[in-house]
Motif scaffolding. Structure first.
Motif, PDB file in Angstrom:
ATOM      1  N   ALA A  26       0.811  -1.215   0.000  1.00  0.00           N
ATOM      2  CA  ALA A  26       0.000   0.000   0.000  1.00  0.00           C
ATOM      3  C   ALA A  26       0.844   1.265   0.000  1.00  0.00           C
ATOM      4  CB  ALA A  26      -0.919   0.004   1.221  1.00  0.00           C
ATOM      5  N   ASN A  27       2.075   1.167   0.499  1.00  0.00           N
ATOM      6  CA  ASN A  27       2.878   2.384   0.634  1.00  0.00           C
ATOM      7  C   ASN A  27       4.338   1.976   0.796  1.00  0.00           C
ATOM      8  OD1 ASN A  27       3.322   5.217   0.962  1.00  0.00           O
ATOM      9  ND2 ASN A  27       3.542   4.888   3.161  1.00  0.00           N
ATOM     10  N   VAL A  28       5.240   2.849   0.346  1.00  0.00           N
ATOM     11  CA  VAL A  28       6.674   2.626   0.520  1.00  0.00           C
ATOM     12  C   VAL A  28       7.286   3.881   1.118  1.00  0.00           C
ATOM     13  CG1 VAL A  28       8.853   1.971  -0.565  1.00  0.00           C
ATOM     14  CG2 VAL A  28       6.682   1.146  -1.518  1.00  0.00           C
ATOM     15  N   SER A  29       8.054   3.708   2.181  1.00  0.00           N
ATOM     16  CA  SER A  29       8.798   4.802   2.797  1.00  0.00           C
ATOM     17  C   SER A  29      10.290   4.506   2.702  1.00  0.00           C
ATOM     18  CB  SER A  29       8.411   4.968   4.270  1.00  0.00           C
ATOM     19  OG  SER A  29       7.026   5.206   4.425  1.00  0.00           O
ATOM     20  N   PHE A  30      11.096   5.544   2.668  1.00  0.00           N
ATOM     21  CA  PHE A  30      12.559   5.420   2.637  1.00  0.00           C
ATOM     22  C   PHE A  30      13.026   4.602   1.428  1.00  0.00           C
ATOM     23  CE2 PHE A  30      11.132   5.181   7.147  1.00  0.00           C
ATOM     24  CZ  PHE A  30      11.459   6.480   7.525  1.00  0.00           C
ATOM     25  N   LEU A  31      12.412   4.830   0.287  1.00  0.00           N
ATOM     26  CA  LEU A  31      12.726   4.049  -0.902  1.00  0.00           C
ATOM     27  C   LEU A  31      14.217   4.149  -1.226  1.00  0.00           C
ATOM     28  CD1 LEU A  31      11.621   2.279  -3.171  1.00  0.00           C
ATOM     29  CD2 LEU A  31      11.240   4.358  -4.507  1.00  0.00           C
ATOM     30  N   GLY A  32      14.843   2.994  -1.393  1.00  0.00           N
ATOM     31  CA  GLY A  32      16.253   2.932  -1.715  1.00  0.00           C
ATOM     32  C   GLY A  32      17.184   2.901  -0.523  1.00  0.00           C
ATOM     33  N   GLU A  33      16.635   3.046   0.690  1.00  0.00           N
ATOM     34  CA  GLU A  33      17.467   3.101   1.891  1.00  0.00           C
ATOM     35  C   GLU A  33      17.288   1.840   2.734  1.00  0.00           C
ATOM     36  OE1 GLU A  33      16.096   6.738   3.635  1.00  0.00           O
ATOM     37  OE2 GLU A  33      17.539   7.951   2.509  1.00  0.00           O
ATOM     38  N   PRO A  34      18.359   1.328   3.337  1.00  0.00           N
ATOM     39  CA  PRO A  34      18.267   0.112   4.152  1.00  0.00           C
ATOM     40  C   PRO A  34      17.546   0.386   5.471  1.00  0.00           C
ATOM     41  CG  PRO A  34      20.523   0.496   3.382  1.00  0.00           C
ATOM     42  CD  PRO A  34      19.758   1.757   3.149  1.00  0.00           C
ATOM     43  N   VAL A  35      16.472  -0.345   5.716  1.00  0.00           N
ATOM     44  CA  VAL A  35      15.716  -0.240   6.974  1.00  0.00           C
ATOM     45  C   VAL A  35      15.967  -1.533   7.748  1.00  0.00           C
ATOM     46  CG1 VAL A  35      13.445   0.088   8.018  1.00  0.00           C
ATOM     47  CG2 VAL A  35      13.982   1.193   5.834  1.00  0.00           C
TER      48      VAL A  35
END
Length: 357
Positions: A26-35
């Motif tokens: 439904a949603n993406v946060s911090f795209l491209g960053e390692p969480v």
């Protein structure tokens, strides 16, 4: 009914929504960053996400609007290291675990420190009592170069009562909100150590430790070289033997109200971290480890090289729904306790952690 979950990956934080028994992104946060880890919404509604940004360092972000927006908050920091201090450098490498107990947030880190926040992540304090344990300098890294706290198991009804699992440093418990700690890995055995050290509780490598919410004296651990269970709040541990396929793995989940029921994801061995025979499967016990069922329906059964990390398997509060994510970017869901699985995605970045809302 659980209808939200989050997947922390090497390239962002993915929010899942469940509708008509199907999960979708439904949603993406911090795209491209390692969480590296996520704390789902607490009673206050606050969420936390830990990022590992390489030479930019470790960062913590908070959301108070269900993950729509995020703001950077405080980051755990070690005090200055004395010149004569033994062990690894007193420098934050990664936040490996996040758990809440009441209004307190705990963060387990590499290189083996436990941090506390009483203000939702705005500030953090190192738990000095655990950090200054005389035995800490004997801890060592498993998959990482330094030891780390990957499991934080608060007691669901006793404030200040908690266990932590450390690779490689055993299991430690506190009953006084972290003022003092007791080593609680009696019964574990480290086959990777010389025989005279193999039973030392301070160098055990529990890959993951989980507590049954409804019967909190029962805990399970997927150890580096086996599976152990405790029925006395980690005062002692008993090895579970005769496990199908393999007793090596990283992930374990326990049913929230049935302490005899637990799930494991077997791999071949430490030196060969892939599914047995290239077929992804789970082992489930419903009788405390006396017997197991191997669950495969809906999972890839040929040419599969997926590894499920410590935090890649999770069970919902009703014990029916499970989510499982792999280092190869596969994500699967079950709504019947693991009997059958459906693919949510096989194109995600490598998955570090899965959490239900």
């Amino acid at each position: 009914m659980t209808d939200r979950a989050w997947v922390a990956t090497r390239k962002g934080l993915f929010e899942l929504r469940r509708q008509a028994s199907q999960w979708s992104i439904a949603n993406v946060s911090f795209l491209g960053e390692p969480v590296s880890m996520l704390l789902p919404p607490m009673a206050s509604g606050r969420m936390l996400a830990a990022l590992n940004l390489g030479h930019f360092g470790v960062k913590v972000h908070a959301s108070d609007d269900d993950g729509k927006t995020w703001v950077e908050v405080g980051t755990p920091a070690y005090p200055a290291q004395p010149a004569d201090a033994q062990g690894p450098a007193w420098k934050l490498v990664q936040i490996w675990s996040l758990e809440a107990q009441g209004g307190v947030v705990w963060a387990g880190t590499l290189p083996g420190g436990l941090f506390r926040s009483d203000d939702g992540g705005a500030s953090w304090q190192l738990n000095e009592s655990l950090w200054h344990q005389p035995g800490r300098t004997a801890w060592f890294g498993g998959g990482y170069d330094v030891p780390g706290i990957h499991s934080i198991c608060p007691h669901p009804s006793r404030a200040g009562d908690m266990l932590v699992g450390i690779s490689c440093g055993g299991v430690w418990g506190t009953r006084d909100d972290g003022a003092s700690w007791v080593l609680q890995a009696k019964g574990m055995h480290a086959a990777y150590m010389p025989p005279e050290q193999a039973d030392d509780p301070n160098i055990q490598d529990p890959h993951r430790v989980v507590r049954c919410a409804g019967a909190p004296d029962t805990l399970w651990t997927q150890h580096h070289n086996g599976i152990w269970r405790s029925s006395d709040d980690a005062a002692s541990w008993q090895e579970v033997t005769d496990v199908p396929l393999s007793s090596f793995g990283f992930a374990v989940a326990v049913h929230p109200s049935e302490p005899q029921t637990a799930w494991f994801v077997p791999g071949v061995a430490d030196q060969q971290r892939v599914p047995v025979d290239g077929a992804l499967a789970l082992n489930r016990t419903r009788d405390g480890g006396r017997s197991f069922e191997t669950l495969r329906s809906g999972l890839p059964q040929s040419g599969c090289y997926d590894l499920v990390y410590r935090h890649g398997l999770v069970v919902s509060d009703d014990g029916r729904q499970l989510l499982m994510g792999s280092t190869t970017g596969g994500l699967w869901a079950s709504s019947d306790g693991g009997d059958s699985w459906s693919t949510v995605s096989n194109l995600l970045p490598p998955i570090y952690a899965v959490r239900f809302g």
